[in-house]
Enzyme design. Structure first.
Site, PDB file in Angstrom:
ATOM      1  N   ASN A 215       4.876   3.867 -15.043  1.00 20.93           N
ATOM      2  CA  ASN A 215       4.669   2.464 -15.399  1.00 20.93           C
ATOM      3  C   ASN A 215       3.975   1.815 -14.201  1.00 20.93           C
ATOM      4  O   ASN A 215       4.616   1.484 -13.207  1.00 20.93           O
ATOM      5  CB  ASN A 215       6.031   1.819 -15.684  1.00 20.93           C
TER       6      ASN A 215
ATOM      7  N   ASN B 207      13.792 -10.836 -18.456  1.00 16.84           N
ATOM      8  CA  ASN B 207      12.932 -11.801 -17.777  1.00 16.84           C
ATOM      9  C   ASN B 207      11.883 -12.322 -18.738  1.00 16.84           C
ATOM     10  O   ASN B 207      11.577 -13.499 -18.795  1.00 16.84           O
ATOM     11  CB  ASN B 207      12.241 -11.121 -16.610  1.00 16.84           C
TER      12      ASN B 207
ATOM     13  N   GLU C  76      13.130   2.187 -22.289  1.00 13.21           N
ATOM     14  CA  GLU C  76      11.709   2.321 -22.606  1.00 13.21           C
ATOM     15  C   GLU C  76      11.138   3.624 -22.043  1.00 13.21           C
ATOM     16  O   GLU C  76      10.285   4.247 -22.670  1.00 13.21           O
ATOM     17  CB  GLU C  76      10.948   1.098 -22.068  1.00 13.21           C
TER      18      GLU C  76
HETATM   19  P1  ADP Z   1      12.641  -7.348 -16.978  1.00  6.11           P
HETATM   20  O1  ADP Z   1      12.779  -5.856 -17.262  1.00  6.11           O
HETATM   21  O2  ADP Z   1      11.904  -8.108 -18.017  1.00  6.11           O
HETATM   22  O3  ADP Z   1      12.246  -7.681 -15.572  1.00  6.11           O
HETATM   23  P2  ADP Z   1      15.489  -7.357 -17.387  1.00  6.11           P
HETATM   24  O4  ADP Z   1      15.560  -6.830 -18.761  1.00  6.11           O
HETATM   25  O5  ADP Z   1      15.944  -6.471 -16.268  1.00  6.11           O
HETATM   26  O6  ADP Z   1      14.074  -7.962 -17.079  1.00  6.11           O
HETATM   27  O7  ADP Z   1      16.347  -8.694 -17.340  1.00  6.11           O
HETATM   28  C1  ADP Z   1      16.474  -9.401 -16.149  1.00  6.11           C
HETATM   29  C2  ADP Z   1      17.325 -10.636 -16.392  1.00  6.11           C
HETATM   30  O8  ADP Z   1      18.601 -10.260 -16.947  1.00  6.11           O
HETATM   31  C3  ADP Z   1      17.679 -11.349 -15.103  1.00  6.11           C
HETATM   32  O9  ADP Z   1      16.712 -12.271 -14.774  1.00  6.11           O
HETATM   33  C4  ADP Z   1      18.963 -12.021 -15.442  1.00  6.11           C
HETATM   34  O10 ADP Z   1      18.659 -13.322 -15.902  1.00  6.11           O
HETATM   35  C5  ADP Z   1      19.554 -11.257 -16.613  1.00  6.11           C
HETATM   36  N1  ADP Z   1      20.848 -10.652 -16.276  1.00  6.11           N
HETATM   37  C6  ADP Z   1      21.095  -9.506 -15.637  1.00  6.11           C
HETATM   38  N2  ADP Z   1      22.418  -9.304 -15.495  1.00  6.11           N
HETATM   39  C7  ADP Z   1      23.039 -10.370 -16.057  1.00  6.11           C
HETATM   40  C8  ADP Z   1      24.399 -10.769 -16.224  1.00  6.11           C
HETATM   41  N3  ADP Z   1      25.410 -10.033 -15.790  1.00  6.11           N
HETATM   42  N4  ADP Z   1      24.631 -11.934 -16.870  1.00  6.11           N
HETATM   43  C9  ADP Z   1      23.622 -12.701 -17.317  1.00  6.11           C
HETATM   44  N5  ADP Z   1      22.338 -12.387 -17.182  1.00  6.11           N
HETATM   45  C10 ADP Z   1      22.034 -11.239 -16.567  1.00  6.11           C
END
Ligand code: ADP
Length: 398
Positions: free
Chosen positions: A7, A211, A385
């Site tokens: 990726n 995110n 993924e």
């Molecule tokens: P991406 O892969 O799009 O960067 P993720 O799927 O890893 O994002 O999601 C990241 C987001 O998940 C973080 O910004 C946070 O807001 C949320 N997150 C992670 N752990 C928790 C938790 N324990 N409680 C609430 N939100 C969480």
């Protein structure tokens, strides 16, 4: 066979080496700050300790060379030489209308990915650099491109067309493409397994809340609608992205703030969403903590987000004339009982009943969180993924 999943971002590159016999991750890691000083590789063999390797990567080719070196290193490596990598699967963000499935990479496919740079100027160029680097370092290894948009190419015209002159679709490709397709496909297939049913017989709403967040309506195994659009800015509000807004806001804000339309788009991408509403953070952990401490705007941001998730669930139940199950996945979907609870509250009229105790128990782990008498099953399913990319790669090269 071992499949290497890549990726590639503009200055970083994530990888996983997966043994497809048992789908175990043999090693994974991240090359950071490619082309910037202080570049480094963090490599983690299967069950072993993380190793940090400082090295200068002036480009993606250097980074891939370092990844291969780490994979075959006698001390912390996991394979004896490059021939143990049977194929490489590349995440590619935009496949445009050309790709409704993953594709073995050849000259024609490369040209098509390059033609889509216009649609994903921030992502496809980095993905292309990753592919070119791998081709240089591993010239004989088959490579597959797995597109974020491909799963949504099954959307009917009524779902993907915007109400702008049809010629803008024909001439410029202005339409809904949708993203996170690999994740929506992975979790919808897994949900069917958990329901002990064929995915071809189910109506599933998949909520990928991270995110970046998007929701998809998956009917009989096919995506029939999704919330992200021409770009990943549309749909739900996200960490820093605004999601749906009236397009007239763009020129209005440009005038008020004396900035260009492009600058407004940047602002809607990077300074909006739950960060913009709360003024605190884009991270839902921070928002939940602030809400518990009585911060009203943090609560408001959580309310706006969850309300929109709820509206999409209602809309997609209508679009599919029903719903058999709902899946929550990605960082927020997997880890936030609060958002899941807010989003499902009041949906009993659709047959959706959350079991609050089970909801609280399922943090970061798979399982059903609906009551035993809920007509619609609700699941938490961690997305994967990389594994989906590896599976598609294996299927195409075997
Ligand atoms: P991406 O892969 O799009 O960067 P993720 O799927 O890893 O994002 O999601 C990241 C987001 O998940 C973080 O910004 C946070 O807001 C949320 N997150 C992670 N752990 C928790 C938790 N324990 N409680 C609430 N939100 C969480």
């Amino acid at each position: 066979m071992n499949v290497l999943v890549i990726n590639a971002g503009s200055s970083s590159l994530k990888y996983q080496l997966i043994n497809m016999e048992n789908e175990d991750v043999i090693a994974k890691g991240l090359a950071e700050r490619i082309g910037i000083e202080d570049s480094m590789l963090t490599h983690q063999p299967g069950n072993g300790e993380k190793v940090e390797i400082m090295a200068e990567f002036k480009d993606h080719t250097d980074a891939i060379k370092m990844v291969i070196d780490a994979l075959i290193n006698p001390e912390y490596g996991v394979i004896s030489d490059m021939s143990e990598i049977g194929a490489v699967g590349h995440r590619v963000v935009h496949g445009g209308e050309k790709f409704s499935e993953s594709a073995v990479i050849n000259e024609e496919v490369m040209q098509a990915i390059e033609a889509n740079v216009e649609l994903a100027p921030l992502h496809n160029p980095a993905n292309i650099m990753g592919i070119k680097a791998c081709k240089k370092v591993m010239p004989g290894t088959p490579m597959v491109a797995v597109f974020d948009t491909a799963f949504h190419q099954s959307m009917p015209e009524k779902a993907f067309l915007y109400a702008v002159p049809y010629s803008d679709y024909e001439d410029y490709g202005v339409r809904r493409y949708g993203f996170h397709g690999t994740s929506h496909k992975f979790v919808s297939r897994r949900a069917a397994k958990l329901m002990d049913a064929s995915y071809q017989d189910l109506k599933i709403i998949t909520c990928h809340l991270g995110n970046g967040s998007s929701i998809a309506a998956v009917k009989n195994g096919k995506s029939v609608d999704t919330s992200m659009g021409f770009t990943p800015l549309e749909g739900l509000p996200m960490g820093t992205r605004c999601g749906n807004v009236d397009p007239a806001i763009i020129t209005y804000l440009a005038e008020k703030k004396n900035i260009t339309a492009a600058e407004v788009i940047n602002y809607l991408n990077k300074e909006s969403g739950v960060l913009g509403i709360s003024g605190i953070s884009s991270d839902f952990r921070d928002l939940e903590k602030a809400k518990d401490e009585g911060n009203k705007r943090a609560k408001l941001a959580l309310d706006v987000f969850s309300y929109d998730v709820k509206k999409y669930i209602g809309a997609y139940a209508a679009a599919m004339s029903g719903v058999d199950c709902i899946v929550f996945t990605a960082g927020i979907g997997e880890n936030s009982p609060l958002v899941r609870s807010y989003a499902c509250a009041g949906l009993e009229f659709l047959g959706i009943k959350l079991d609050e105790a089970k909801n609280e128990q399922h943090i970061g782990k798979e399982g059903e969180i609906s009551t035993s008498d809920s007509k619609v099953k609700v699941f938490v399913i961690p997305t994967n993924e990389e594994l989906m990319i590896a599976r598609e790669t294996l299927e195409l090269v075997s």
